[in-house]
Design a protein around this motif. Structure first.
Motif, PDB file in Angstrom:
ATOM      1  N   THR A  28       0.737  -1.254  -0.058  1.00 17.11           N
ATOM      2  CA  THR A  28      -0.095  -0.073  -0.172  1.00 17.11           C
ATOM      3  C   THR A  28       0.651   1.126  -0.145  1.00 17.11           C
ATOM      4  OG1 THR A  28      -0.305  -0.013   2.508  1.00 17.11           O
ATOM      5  CG2 THR A  28      -2.209  -1.118   1.350  1.00 17.11           C
ATOM      6  N   HIS A  58       1.041   4.846  -2.934  1.00 17.79           N
ATOM      7  CA  HIS A  58      -0.104   4.559  -3.814  1.00 17.79           C
ATOM      8  C   HIS A  58      -0.470   5.941  -4.387  1.00 17.79           C
ATOM      9  CE1 HIS A  58      -4.391   2.500  -4.566  1.00 17.79           C
ATOM     10  NE2 HIS A  58      -3.854   2.675  -5.602  1.00 17.79           N
ATOM     11  N   ASP A  59      -0.387   5.973  -5.861  1.00 19.37           N
ATOM     12  CA  ASP A  59      -0.849   7.292  -6.319  1.00 19.37           C
ATOM     13  C   ASP A  59      -2.317   7.183  -6.825  1.00 19.37           C
ATOM     14  OD1 ASP A  59      -1.181   9.468  -7.901  1.00 19.37           O
ATOM     15  OD2 ASP A  59       0.238   8.748  -9.563  1.00 19.37           O
ATOM     16  N   ASN A 102      -3.329   6.463 -10.536  1.00 18.38           N
ATOM     17  CA  ASN A 102      -2.871   5.133 -11.120  1.00 18.38           C
ATOM     18  C   ASN A 102      -3.531   4.141 -10.038  1.00 18.38           C
ATOM     19  OD1 ASN A 102      -1.508   3.336 -12.470  1.00 18.38           O
ATOM     20  ND2 ASN A 102       0.283   3.826 -11.208  1.00 18.38           N
ATOM     21  N   ILE A 103      -4.849   4.244  -9.902  1.00 18.56           N
ATOM     22  CA  ILE A 103      -5.386   3.412  -8.910  1.00 18.56           C
ATOM     23  C   ILE A 103      -5.073   1.650  -9.211  1.00 18.56           C
ATOM     24  CG2 ILE A 103      -7.474   2.458  -8.068  1.00 18.56           C
ATOM     25  CD1 ILE A 103      -8.718   5.234  -8.694  1.00 18.56           C
ATOM     26  N   PHE A 104      -5.240   1.233 -10.543  1.00 18.33           N
ATOM     27  CA  PHE A 104      -4.955  -0.164 -10.538  1.00 18.33           C
ATOM     28  C   PHE A 104      -3.609  -0.344 -11.521  1.00 18.33           C
ATOM     29  CE2 PHE A 104      -9.566   0.441 -10.124  1.00 18.33           C
ATOM     30  CZ  PHE A 104      -9.542  -0.215  -8.977  1.00 18.33           C
ATOM     31  N   ASP A 106       2.866  -0.063  -9.970  1.00 14.06           N
ATOM     32  CA  ASP A 106       3.193  -0.073  -8.776  1.00 14.06           C
ATOM     33  C   ASP A 106       1.982   0.108  -7.707  1.00 14.06           C
ATOM     34  OD1 ASP A 106       5.818  -0.676  -8.794  1.00 14.06           O
ATOM     35  OD2 ASP A 106       6.456   1.390  -9.628  1.00 14.06           O
ATOM     36  N   SER A 107       0.724   0.011  -8.164  1.00  8.48           N
ATOM     37  CA  SER A 107      -0.541   0.175  -7.348  1.00  8.48           C
ATOM     38  C   SER A 107      -0.550  -1.192  -6.471  1.00  8.48           C
ATOM     39  CB  SER A 107      -1.780  -0.051  -8.300  1.00  8.48           C
ATOM     40  OG  SER A 107      -1.916  -1.014  -8.835  1.00  8.48           O
ATOM     41  N   ASP A 152      -0.888  -4.330  -8.784  1.00 10.02           N
ATOM     42  CA  ASP A 152       0.293  -4.666  -9.384  1.00 10.02           C
ATOM     43  C   ASP A 152       1.483  -5.199  -8.634  1.00 10.02           C
ATOM     44  OD1 ASP A 152       2.204  -4.408 -11.797  1.00 10.02           O
ATOM     45  OD2 ASP A 152       2.908  -3.170 -10.872  1.00 10.02           O
ATOM     46  N   LEU A 200      -6.298  -4.517 -13.280  1.00  4.95           N
ATOM     47  CA  LEU A 200      -4.966  -4.502 -13.540  1.00  4.95           C
ATOM     48  C   LEU A 200      -5.199  -4.741 -15.151  1.00  4.95           C
ATOM     49  CD1 LEU A 200      -1.905  -3.976 -13.058  1.00  4.95           C
ATOM     50  CD2 LEU A 200      -1.982  -6.200 -12.318  1.00  4.95           C
ATOM     51  N   THR A 247      -8.157   9.437 -13.755  1.00  2.70           N
ATOM     52  CA  THR A 247      -7.862   7.891 -13.479  1.00  2.70           C
ATOM     53  C   THR A 247      -8.456   7.311 -14.603  1.00  2.70           C
ATOM     54  OG1 THR A 247      -7.465   5.968 -12.181  1.00  2.70           O
ATOM     55  CG2 THR A 247      -9.618   7.175 -11.847  1.00  2.70           C
TER      56      THR A 247
END
Length: 129
Positions: free
Chosen positions: A5, A8-9, A12-14, A17-18, A21, A45, A77
């Motif tokens: 977690t 977490h940007d 870029n929810i999914f 680097d979410s 991911d 994703l 997003t």
């Protein structure tokens, strides 16, 4: 758990680097408890990774705490709705190993997340307009 977690940007929810991911990178698993593939967040994703004509961004908003204060934050997003996630899940189960167990009135569905995401990317690219 913090690894999944941290950083977490919201834009870029999914994506890369979410948390979803990062679970993919760790070759993790998905356990659906009493819900179907329409609630399987891992398929989002695949939405990010797949190339399809209707893919677009939207403005979303969420309440969150910033510096101890509750604020309403708006961010851009990828638009995702999960409309075809049940179809993706049904097709996935025809060719991949998925464990299912009944528990009370519900079903537990267990699968490898990476296999599902990779399958869903291909399915989306072949089936979405």
């Amino acid at each position: 758990m913090a690894y999944l977690t941290e950083h977490h940007d919201l834009s870029n929810i999914f994506g890369a680097d979410s948390p979803i991911d990062k679970l993919y990178q760790l070759d993790g698993y998905v356990l659906l408890i009493g819900v179907g593939y329409d609630k399987n967040t891992s398929i989002h994703l695949a939405d990010v990774r797949a190339k399809y004509p209707g893919k677009h961004l939207v403005q979303e908003s969420s309440a969150m705490k910033i510096n101890g204060k509750r604020v309403w934050k708006t961010y851009e997003t990828l638009y995702v709705d999960g409309e075809d996630f049940s179809q993706i899940g049904a097709a996935f189960e025809q060719t991949h190993q998925v464990a299912k167990v009944t528990l009370g009135n519900g079903t537990l569905t267990f699968m490898r997340q990476r296999e599902l995401v990779d399958f869903a990317v291909q399915w989306i690219e072949e089936n979405r307009g």
